[in-house]
Structures are given as structure tokens and as C-alpha cells.
Design a protein around this motif. Structure first.
Motif, PDB file in Angstrom:
ATOM      1  N   UNK A 173      16.487  35.809  46.796  1.00  0.00           N
ATOM      2  CA  UNK A 173      17.421  36.725  47.994  1.00  0.00           C
ATOM      3  C   UNK A 173      18.245  36.246  48.510  1.00  0.00           C
ATOM      4  N   UNK A 174      18.271  35.010  49.303  1.00  0.00           N
ATOM      5  CA  UNK A 174      19.708  34.717  49.679  1.00  0.00           C
ATOM      6  C   UNK A 174      20.852  34.263  49.267  1.00  0.00           C
ATOM      7  N   UNK A 175      20.394  33.661  47.656  1.00  0.00           N
ATOM      8  CA  UNK A 175      21.940  33.961  46.896  1.00  0.00           C
ATOM      9  C   UNK A 175      22.536  35.033  46.421  1.00  0.00           C
ATOM     10  N   UNK A 176      21.393  35.674  46.922  1.00  0.00           N
ATOM     11  CA  UNK A 176      22.214  37.615  46.698  1.00  0.00           C
ATOM     12  C   UNK A 176      22.493  38.485  47.326  1.00  0.00           C
ATOM     13  N   UNK A 177      22.207  37.477  48.662  1.00  0.00           N
ATOM     14  CA  UNK A 177      22.969  38.599  49.931  1.00  0.00           C
ATOM     15  C   UNK A 177      24.196  37.739  49.863  1.00  0.00           C
ATOM     16  N   UNK A 178      24.433  36.174  49.487  1.00  0.00           N
ATOM     17  CA  UNK A 178      25.653  35.322  50.063  1.00  0.00           C
ATOM     18  C   UNK A 178      26.180  36.105  48.762  1.00  0.00           C
ATOM     19  N   UNK A 179      25.910  36.136  47.748  1.00  0.00           N
ATOM     20  CA  UNK A 179      26.982  36.186  46.316  1.00  0.00           C
ATOM     21  C   UNK A 179      27.917  37.770  46.858  1.00  0.00           C
ATOM     22  N   UNK A 180      26.808  38.512  47.066  1.00  0.00           N
ATOM     23  CA  UNK A 180      27.108  40.264  47.712  1.00  0.00           C
ATOM     24  C   UNK A 180      28.557  40.229  48.834  1.00  0.00           C
ATOM     25  N   UNK A 181      28.275  39.506  49.735  1.00  0.00           N
ATOM     26  CA  UNK A 181      28.578  39.475  51.136  1.00  0.00           C
ATOM     27  C   UNK A 181      29.821  38.447  51.573  1.00  0.00           C
ATOM     28  N   UNK A 182      29.745  37.334  50.600  1.00  0.00           N
ATOM     29  CA  UNK A 182      30.804  36.361  50.553  1.00  0.00           C
ATOM     30  C   UNK A 182      31.893  35.788  49.440  1.00  0.00           C
ATOM     31  N   UNK A 183      30.860  35.959  48.737  1.00  0.00           N
ATOM     32  CA  UNK A 183      31.071  34.700  47.472  1.00  0.00           C
ATOM     33  C   UNK A 183      31.881  36.313  46.850  1.00  0.00           C
ATOM     34  N   UNK A 184      31.708  37.538  46.526  1.00  0.00           N
ATOM     35  CA  UNK A 184      32.209  38.200  45.486  1.00  0.00           C
ATOM     36  C   UNK A 184      33.696  38.637  45.827  1.00  0.00           C
ATOM     37  N   UNK A 185      33.890  38.083  46.850  1.00  0.00           N
ATOM     38  CA  UNK A 185      35.164  38.664  47.652  1.00  0.00           C
ATOM     39  C   UNK A 185      36.237  37.893  47.693  1.00  0.00           C
ATOM     40  N   UNK A 186      35.398  36.432  47.577  1.00  0.00           N
ATOM     41  CA  UNK A 186      36.684  34.952  47.048  1.00  0.00           C
ATOM     42  C   UNK A 186      36.842  34.730  45.390  1.00  0.00           C
ATOM     43  N   UNK A 187      35.798  35.179  44.700  1.00  0.00           N
ATOM     44  CA  UNK A 187      36.256  35.960  43.024  1.00  0.00           C
ATOM     45  C   UNK A 187      36.226  36.219  42.753  1.00  0.00           C
ATOM     46  N   UNK A 188      37.473  37.966  43.522  1.00  0.00           N
ATOM     47  CA  UNK A 188      38.185  38.831  42.864  1.00  0.00           C
ATOM     48  C   UNK A 188      39.217  38.093  42.300  1.00  0.00           C
ATOM     49  N   UNK A 189      39.889  37.550  43.393  1.00  0.00           N
ATOM     50  CA  UNK A 189      41.492  36.702  42.606  1.00  0.00           C
ATOM     51  C   UNK A 189      41.173  36.060  41.870  1.00  0.00           C
ATOM     52  N   UNK A 190      40.251  35.134  41.476  1.00  0.00           N
ATOM     53  CA  UNK A 190      40.209  34.240  39.692  1.00  0.00           C
ATOM     54  C   UNK A 190      39.768  35.401  38.716  1.00  0.00           C
ATOM     55  N   UNK A 191      38.984  36.074  39.213  1.00  0.00           N
ATOM     56  CA  UNK A 191      38.955  37.794  38.368  1.00  0.00           C
ATOM     57  C   UNK A 191      39.556  38.173  37.662  1.00  0.00           C
ATOM     58  N   UNK A 192      40.483  38.724  38.328  1.00  0.00           N
ATOM     59  CA  UNK A 192      41.947  39.279  38.373  1.00  0.00           C
ATOM     60  C   UNK A 192      43.328  38.271  37.534  1.00  0.00           C
ATOM     61  N   UNK A 193      43.711  36.605  38.006  1.00  0.00           N
ATOM     62  CA  UNK A 193      44.183  35.902  37.503  1.00  0.00           C
ATOM     63  C   UNK A 193      43.459  35.725  35.353  1.00  0.00           C
TER      64      UNK A 193
END
Length: 324
Positions: A123-143
Motif C-alpha cells: 500500500x505504501x508503494x501504491x500511495x507513492x506511485x499514485x500521488x508522486x511517481x505518476x506525475x513524474x512519469x507522464x513526460x517519459x510516457x509522452x516521449x
């Protein structure tokens, strides 16, 4: 004909052997009991639609007898594939650095850190991925979508390469994001397995490689990696099994869809474990049987992966020595 030396076994050795045998039998009995329980609970749903239709139907409406795991099984395999592709190089590199490169004092610290990462709750990984990590991966996904969108798996529907006004929402809650988070979850487990095997590479062969003029990388390439191939395969398969069964982190990140979604960068995905977590609380009696059928499919898939890994590891050099 040479005879193998035999030594008399004492009472303690015999008791220890019988205890290990009993433990193995108990583990196999528990696995068989779990499989039998899932099969009995899933029988009603499987009789209603048939095994073939259950495996090939994408939608999930058990109360009207239109349900199957084609979509969720595809999502499960894609999330696990992304996780393994990312985690295996990370785990191998970390394990090699700890076992053959890092100084002794730093090595103990790194081992502790890796073990602590493996103990962090999902659940800690899930919360971290949802609220922090995801917004920093959008640029990589777009690229990736802009430059590799001609490959079907990296295509995102509704966007054009280099489109500056494309909404970020089409890249969120995707298979790619969930796979990256799961990769960070399984990498410490894989690293621990690989590190233990790499550390057991024969010291004589290491010294022999150095004596013949090999560099450190040459020694690793010619001695450690061939010896540790069983550990690499075993750790990879162990991580794959964990990735396929991960529930909470994937459930928190993805946006559930019940269509076959082959585009890993696009929003919307699903998995068998997330399906069960999503519908378990409000399922009818027949719906619960359908969920048990989905769980049975995941159980059999995980067993197949583990048995395949065991057979491959047993044929490797490190696996053969451990059995001897």
C-alpha cells in the motif's frame, strides 16, 4: 566401479531429514488444498459459460452470464512484463555491485537497504506511485509515445506525435505506470536472490580469471554471470510471480477497463487480482464463483511460471551444485 562414500547417519540427522520431508509434504498439501478449494468454488461459473468462453470473453457481467478473463489476464501479463523488463536489469546490476564491486562497509549498508525495501508494504508503494511517481512519469510516457508510437504497444489512441496540446490524462493510470511501480516492488526480492548466488561463485575461478589478466568486468562476465545464471532466472521468475499477483498497488494506480488494452502507455488497464479486489465486496453468489474462477486461473498461471523456473534453474550450474 568406484563407490560413493557413505557415512552413518545419527539420530539427529534422521530426524532432520524426516522433518524436511514432512515440511515439503505439508507445503504441497496446502497448495493442492488451495487449488481444490478454488476449483470447487469456481465450478458453478465455469459450468455456466464453459472454460473456452471464460478465457476468451473480455467483459465482466457475471449476473447476466457474460464474463471472462481475456481483458484482465492480458492486463496482468502486460503489467508483469513491464515490471520484469525494468526490474531485472536493475536487480542484476545492483546484485553485481554489492557482491563484486562495493567496499565491504558499504556492502553491508546496501544489503540492509535492499532488504528494507523488500519489506515495505504494497500500500505504501501504491500511495507513492499514485500521488508522486505518476506525475513524474507522464513526460517519459509522452516521449515514448512520440518516438515509438509506430510500435503498436507504445501507441496512444487520440494523440499525434509531437502534439503539444495533448492532455496528460491520457497517459495516467496506465499499464506502464503500474508496471514501473511493481518493478520497484519486485526488484529488491530479485536482487536478494541474485546477490546470494553471485556471492557463491568459486573464489578459485575468480582468482584464476584475475591471474590470466582479466579485468574486474572480464571476471564477472566469464565467472560470476555464467555461475549465477540459475540465480538470475530464479530471481526473475520469482519477481514475475509476485508481479502477476500484486493487488493493492496495481488496484490503486490503474483505471479499470474491461476491454483488451494492448497499449501500455494509454490510460486504462486491469488485472486479475485487481478485479477480485474491486468486486469482492459486492459480488453475488454466482459473481463470487466467477471471481473464484478468475483466482483459479491466476493460481494455475503462477504455478506454471514457478515450475518452469524450477526446471530451468535445476539445469543451471548453480542449481545443480545446490541440489548436490
Amino acid at each position: 566401479m568406484p563407490r560413493r562414500p557413505q557415512s552413518a547417519r545419527g539420530l539427529g540427522d534422521r530426524l532432520f531429514r524426516h522433518q524436511l520431508t514432512a515440511t515439503g509434504v505439508v507445503v504441497l498439501a496446502i497448495m493442492a488444498a488451495v487449488g481444490l478449494f478454488l476449483l470447487l468454488r469456481a465450478a458453478q461459473a465455469l459450468r455456466a459459460v464453459g472454460v473456452v468462453k471464460f478465457l476468451t470473453t473480455a467483459e465482466w457481467q457475471p449476473d447476466v452470464h457474460r464474463f471472462g478473463i481475456a481483458a484482465v489476464l492480458t492486463g496482468t501479463l502486460l503489467v508483469a512484463a513491464v515490471a520484469v523488463v525494468v526490474s531485472v536489469p536493475l536487480a542484476v546490476g545492483t546484485a553485481l555491485f554489492i557482491s563484486d564491486v562495493a567496499p565491504r562497509r558499504l556492502r553491508r549498508t546496501l544489503v540492509t537497504m535492499v532488504d528494507l525495501m523488500a519489506a515495505v508494504p504494497s500500500v505504501v508503494y501504491g500511495l507513492w506511485g499514485l500521488f508522486f511517481f505518476q506525475q513524474h512519469v507522464i513526460g517519459l510516457s509522452r516521449w515514448l509515445s512520440d518516438w515509438l508510437g509506430w510500435i503498436p504497444v507504445f501507441k496512444v489512441d487520440g494523440t499525434q506525435p509531437g502534439e503539444p496540446l495533448a492532455s496528460d490524462s491520457v497517459y495516467t493510470a496506465s499499464t506502464f505506470v503500474a508496471g514501473l511501480v511493481v518493478a520497484l516492488m519486485v526488484a529488491p526480492i530479485q536482487c536478494s536472490v541474485m546477490r546470494e548466488v553471485f556471492a557463491q561463485a568459486p573464489a578459485g575461478e575468480r582468482e584464476g580469471a584475475y591471474a590470466l589478466g582479466a579485468t574486474r568486468w572480464g571476471m564477472i562476465r566469464s565467472v560470476v554471470l555464467p555461475y549465477g545464471m540459475g540465480g538470475i532466472i530464479g530471481g526473475t521468475m520469482l519477481g514475475l510471480g509476485r508481479a502477476m499477483g500484486e493487488t493493492i498497488a496495481v488496484y490503486m494506480i490503474i483505471s479499470p477497463v474491461f476491454v483488451i488494452q494492448p497499449h501500455i502507455l494509454q490510460t486504462g488497464s486491469n488485472s486479475v487480482s485487481s478485479l477480485i479486489a474491486l468486486h469482492y465486496g459486492d459480488a453475488s453468489t454466482f459473481g463470487m464463483s466467477a471471481l473464484m474462477a478468475a483466482g483459479l486461473a491466476l493460481f494455475l498461471l503462477t504455478l506454471a511460471v514457478n515450475f518452469t523456473a524450477s526446471s530451468i534453474v535445476a539445469r543451471s550450474r548453480s542449481g545443480a551444485q545446490s541440489e548436490a
